[in-house]
Design an enzyme around this catalytic site. Structure first.
Site, PDB file in Angstrom:
ATOM      1  N   ASP A   1      -7.252  -6.799 -12.333  1.00  0.00           N
ATOM      2  CA  ASP A   1      -6.366  -5.658 -12.130  1.00  0.00           C
ATOM      3  C   ASP A   1      -4.925  -5.972 -12.516  1.00  0.00           C
ATOM      4  O   ASP A   1      -4.075  -5.081 -12.441  1.00  0.00           O
ATOM      5  CB  ASP A   1      -6.424  -5.204 -10.664  1.00  0.00           C
ATOM      6  CG  ASP A   1      -6.350  -3.698 -10.533  1.00  0.00           C
ATOM      7  OD1 ASP A   1      -6.822  -2.999 -11.446  1.00  0.00           O
ATOM      8  OD2 ASP A   1      -5.811  -3.206  -9.531  1.00  0.00           O
TER       9      ASP A   1
ATOM     10  N   ASP B   1     -12.146  -1.114   3.289  1.00  0.00           N
ATOM     11  CA  ASP B   1     -13.494  -1.497   3.670  1.00  0.00           C
ATOM     12  C   ASP B   1     -13.962  -0.756   4.925  1.00  0.00           C
ATOM     13  O   ASP B   1     -15.102  -0.288   4.991  1.00  0.00           O
ATOM     14  CB  ASP B   1     -13.577  -3.017   3.863  1.00  0.00           C
ATOM     15  CG  ASP B   1     -12.398  -3.547   4.667  1.00  0.00           C
ATOM     16  OD1 ASP B   1     -11.573  -2.745   5.131  1.00  0.00           O
ATOM     17  OD2 ASP B   1     -12.281  -4.778   4.819  1.00  0.00           O
TER      18      ASP B   1
END
Length: 1046
Positions: free
Chosen positions: A376, A746
């Protein structure tokens, strides 16, 4: 997909696509000129009707008629790819077994589905494949609905990782059959009421049993099945792949009784505290009562989700017997593995390389593994280090599999201080191990050279080896990039064996677009993997979490591929284990109380929460689909008789108007179907995005990509799905994939799946599946906890807060909801905890206390409360296996993190929500140490250290002041002092690890010595001043000073 063909970079919005060869020349693609037989290589030919000959109607595997007839006459009579029995086609002679075939295709009726719903879903998938994809289907017959998927006629099919036959499937409430998960050992279908059975009904038991065996094919006198090893293996393969292991009632029942007792005692204690105020210290009393009520509420949220703890065990041998038969292709499901990294300077490339190497060397079929590395940060350092890793993998992977070594990350394997000759009987092992270690040392030198080179960026930016500028020179404005380093047409090791696929991915980034950090990168990996390989399961790992157990994925498959358990399982979560932590685990980095107690308790309810890494997902669950519904019992239709106590089923009334409208409704039926199909396609695009290939992949439950898809077309579509504007006006991040809205994506992602009715599994193999690195330094550890707590605060104030979200469908169990509520409200405990830790110092400095003088009877409440607290902890450790040292470290860091990181998370979260102010707490390194665990003693200043330091100082000052006051006032003041001192020492003992980290190594002087030295020196100084032996004491007033003539 061809490996090492070059870096593909492009932007869908700008209509750009560039192939950069780098330092390697692309290899020529295989010829795809014509459909040929995969067995003999001849042309397949046509049928008598002029159509392409299709041997298998299930998967369309290309086989010519001579090979088809030979296989039916002399071979196993099954398709080499999907293992489905060949049916007799027009013009083919009959063979044994054809008489048993019926006209109805069993595959179409394997699941109980409504005929209309099945046809509608099939029509939708077929239209998506034909109208949107144009995969080269042959001419269609408008009057007939094909019972087999379209056959690829454009060329010879190419093997693809995770390749499965194309099939149309429905989602949500229905699960269709596929050629992959056919019943391996089907149970016989009984035929009650048949005439043949009725004729034998009057006979004896022996005759009926013999007839039943004849029907099942067991012809002949009673065979000795139990002595047949093949039958024993078949029986073993039919057994479940996993089972729950309940915790012994002798351990669990006393624990539950103590928890209930503690709840009762706590209620009595709080009642006493509320009804007995301290009138001369109302402020202190009220503050303490409010804090104690919040602590009780927080304890309930944490305690009761642990009411049903369970263990699990898996049977890997049964998994192999069921899905890996000898002499047949492996039927294990394919897995796409995601590794995410951002900054190679903070996440060393060597660490990422070890993680990738451990993935490529896993004990799993190589054609079922695809590793995707998300960069990224668009770093050329990551790209070049991954290229070096791919080359080293050609030597490392065969070495691991040849000698079955563990772990399969080279850095960790060569660092093991064990006898590496144990259990190794191959005479060449020592020689090859030494050679491999030399190869790894050279590999490390090359990686370190790349890191040193990348430390200084050239003014003109990075240049690739062929002279092309690196597309990611501007990390905030660059095109999407994809490079296949290892694959099926270029990924061979030094022994000529196939290697798993390794793909480098860097999504497009442009100014003005919201990229959503890690969650956005993971969603980009979902889409690009769906286009290239489309495995039905996905494993995500952080770049520093390597595979410690090479059979970890097999452990997860024991749950996900179990036909009884796996259909409703959305993910399998593994516990996090860490390397490089000091022996005493000063700052509770291992977090064993959470992973070995709380997660086991959640596994007994609806499953553990998702913790961000070490998790194997079902792809369909991440697509936002609901789990398959269990078959409902048919409703009983009763009559009017009294015993039934029911109502007669009402018949529909005849409606003349309705009868007149039937004809017009029939005329409009075709128009409605076309309109519904068009709306369904629009809904798919609105949900998944404007990619026909990706949308079609979501309809393939068992995964796989079309075998005739060209690599160029797939790569172009992969660049499209990672473009920065692809998610605009879609459900990505809100209902699909990793959920946006919090830096702890998450928790949100797992919560959304549980709200849809999925359940998760907690898998704890004896050998830890994955291991990672944890920050052992105090400041780094506090900043890590700060990030987690801030994410929880963001979730609490979002629309996905478990306090009010997910009640509509009622799929989330209430104990599971309590656990999710606890994960979002625990940072707010920092406010009462900070106040409660300040009370001892205030009491010692003011001479007041939070409780009145208690009677003997009231003291029993306090004794019972403390006894129940200790009993709960001891019994919890007994059934969980956690040591008392680990439990105590967790208690200490609960206070340290609560008064520092959690407090700052609440403040930062409130500023961000209410005022829109986004503040960051930076860490500055002040000292380092190169020795083992040297980082443990490094001092890094951060504002997070201020609150606990203040608490320590005021409590130490309070202890000194309290003792000096007792010495000054005499013996009668020592009694009330003991309660205050106990309270203050409780705070100091919990903050002791923080004080050790704050003081650093201190020239190796034990911190406890420094603490006691300061404390005792202060007390003796005050005592010396009180005694003052060198000053003559006088009795009575001094007449010279007062001026009174006494």
């Amino acid at each position: 997909m061809e490996a090492s063909a070059g870096l593909v970079a492009g932007s869908h919005n700008r209509n750009e696509l560039v192939l950069i060869h780098g330092h390697q020349e692309p290899k020529p693609l295989k010829s795809l000129n014509g459909q040929v037989c995969e067995i003999c290589g001849d042309e397949i030919g046509l049928t008598v009707d002029g159509d392409l000959f299709v041997a298998c109607n299930e998967c369309g595997f290309p086989v010519c008629r001579p090979c088809y007839e030979y296989e039916r006459r002399e071979g196993t009579q099954v398709c080499p790819q999907c293992k489905t029995r060949y049916k007799r086609l027009k013009g083919s002679p009959r063979v044994e077994g054809d008489d048993d075939e019926e006209d109805v295709d069993d595959i179409e009726h394997e699941f109980n589905m409504d005929e209309d719903e099945q046809n509608k879903n099939k029509h939708l998938a077929e239209a998506m494949l034909h109208g949107k994809m144009s995969y080269g289907r042959g001419p269609e017959d408008d009057d007939l609905t094909p019972s087999f998927p379209p056959v690829i006629t454009g060329g010879r099919s190419r093997p693809v990782s995770g390749e499965f036959p194309i099939a149309s499937h429905a989602h949500g409430d229905q699960v269709l059959a596929s050629s992959l998960h056919k019943r391996v050992h089907p149970y016989p279908v009984s035929e009650p009421g048949s005439a043949r059975w009725d004729e034998k009904k009057e006979g004896g038991w022996k005759e009926r049993m013999d007839d039943w065996k004849m029907q099942q094919g067991n012809i002949g006198p009673e065979p000795d099945d139990f002595a047949d090893p093949d039958m024993a293996m078949l029986d073993e393969a039919r057994q479940p792949l996993s089972r729950k292991v309940p915790i012994a009632s002798s351990k669990l029942n006393p624990y539950r009784m103590v928890v209930v007792t503690r709840l009762i005692v706590l209620a009595i204690f709080l009642r006493y505290r509320i009804l007995n105020p301290v009138h001369d210290a109302v402020g202190l009393w009220l503050t303490s009562v409010i804090c104690e009520i919040w602590f009780a509420f927080s304890w309930i949220l944490d305690q009761f989700p642990k009411w049903f703890p369970i263990d699990r065990e898996t049977y890997l041998d049964r998994l192999s017997l069921r899905y890996e038969r000898e002499g047949e292709p492996s039927m294990l499901a394919a897995v796409d593995i995601f590794v995410s990294t951002v900054d190679p300077m903070k996440e060393p490339p060597l660490v990422t390389a070890n993680t990738v190497l451990s993935i490529l060397a896993m004990d799993y079929p190589v054609d079922k593994i695809s590793c995707y590395v998300s960069d990224d940060g668009a770093s050329m350092l990551t790209f070049e280090s991954l290229s070096e890793t791919a080359e080293f993998a050609r030597k490392w992977v065969p070495f691991c599999k040849k000698f079955a070594i563990e772990p399969r990350a080279p850095e960790m394997y060569f660092a093991l201080k064990v006898d590496y000759l144990k259990d190794k009987v191959q005479p060449t092992f020592v020689k090859e191990r030494r050679a491999m270690k030399r190869e790894y040392e050279e590999f490390k030198v090359r990686i370190n050279a790349l890191v040193a080179k990348a430390s200084k960026v050239p003014p003109e930016g990075w240049i690739m080896q062929d002279g092309t500028p690196w597309p990611g020179n501007n990390t905030k404005d660059h095109p999407g990039m994809i490079q296949v380093f290892l694959g099926h047409s270029g990924g061979l090791d030094v022994e000529g064996n196939e290697l798993p696929r390794l793909v480098y991915v860097s999504r497009e980034k442009r100014p003005g677009f919201q990229h959503h950090k890690k969650a956005g990168a993971m969603n980009a990996l979902i889409r690009v993997s769906a286009v290239l390989t489309n495995a039905p399961f996905m494993l995500n790992l952080d770049c520093d979490h390597y595979v410690n157990n090479s059979k970890a994925v097999r452990e997860a498959m024991c749950f996900l591929m179990d036909p009884q358990v796996g259909r409703r399982v959305c993910y399998v979560q593994f516990p996090q284990r860490f390397d490089g932590i000091d022996r005493h685990d000063r700052y509770a980095n291992r977090n064993t109380v959470f992973f070995d107690i709380n997660m086991k308790g959640l596994d007994g309810i609806q499953g553990p929460v998702y913790v961000g890494t070490g998790c194997v997902f079902r792809r369909q669950a991440l697509y936002g689909y609901n789990p398959p519904k269990e078959p409902k019992r048919p409703k009983m239709v009763s009559c009017d008789c009294c015993p039934c106590f029911g109502r007669r089923k009402k018949l529909p009334k005849y409606d003349k108007q309705g009868a007149k409208g039937e004809e017009s409704a029939a005329n409009l039926q075709g128009f409605d179907d076309d309109k519904e199909l068009l709306m369904s396609e629009m809904n798919f695009e609105r949900k998944f995005g404007q990619s026909a290939i990706f949308v079609t992949s979501t309809l393939m439950i068992e995964g796989g990509v079309p075998p005739s898809s060209s690599p160029a077309a797939l790569l172009k579509e992969a660049i499209h799905v990672i473009s920065c504007g692809y998610e605009d006006k879609t459900e990505w991040g809100s209902e699909l994939g990793w959920i946006y809205g919090s830096i702890t994506e998450d928790i949100l992602t797992g919560f959304k799946m549980h709200c849809r009715g999925w359940r998760s599994i907690y898998c704890m193999p004896k050998r830890p599946a994955f291991k990672g690195s944890a920050p052992i330094n105090l400041s780094d550890r506090l900043n890590q906890v700060l990030r987690w707590a801030l994410g929880s605060v963001e979730i609490f104030f979002s629309r996905h807060s478990p306090v009010w979200y997910g009640y509509k469908d009622g799929n989330l169990k209430w104990l599971e909801r309590l656990a999710y509520v606890n994960t979002t409200v625990y940072p707010f405990t920092s406010l009462p905890l900070l106040a409660y830790c300040m009370l001892p110092a205030i009491c010692l400095l003011t001479g007041k206390f939070i409780m009145p003088t208690i009677s003997t009877f009231a003291s029993l409440f306090f004794i019972a409360l403390f006894t129940s607290i200790f009993a709960t902890g001891i019994l919890e450790l007994r059934w969980s296996g956690v040591t008392i040292e680990e439990w105590w470290r967790n208690e200490q860091f609960w206070v340290i993190g609560g008064v520092s990181a959690h407090l700052f998370a609440v403040v930062q979260g409130l500023l961000k929500i209410l005022a829109g102010i986004d503040t960051n707490f930076t860490v500055t390194s002040k000292a380092t140490d190169d020795e083992e665990f040297g980082e443990l003693y490094a001092f890094k200043w951060t504002t997070l250290l201020i609150p606990p330091t203040t608490l320590l100082i005021i409590n130490l000052v309070g202890v000194v002041a309290g003792i000096s006051d007792a010495i000054n006032n005499g013996y009668q003041s020592w009694g009330p002092l003991f309660g205050k001192l106990f309270f203050a020492f409780w705070v100091i003992v919990h903050l002791y690890p923080f004080l050790k980290g704050l003081m650093g190594r201190q020239n190796r002087t034990p911190t406890i010595v420094v603490i006691w030295s300061i404390l005792l020196a202060s007390i003796f100084s005050l005592l010396w001043v009180r005694i003052d032996p060198f000053v003559l004491k006088t009795k009575g007033p001094d007449v010279k000073q007062c001026g009174i003539n006494c």
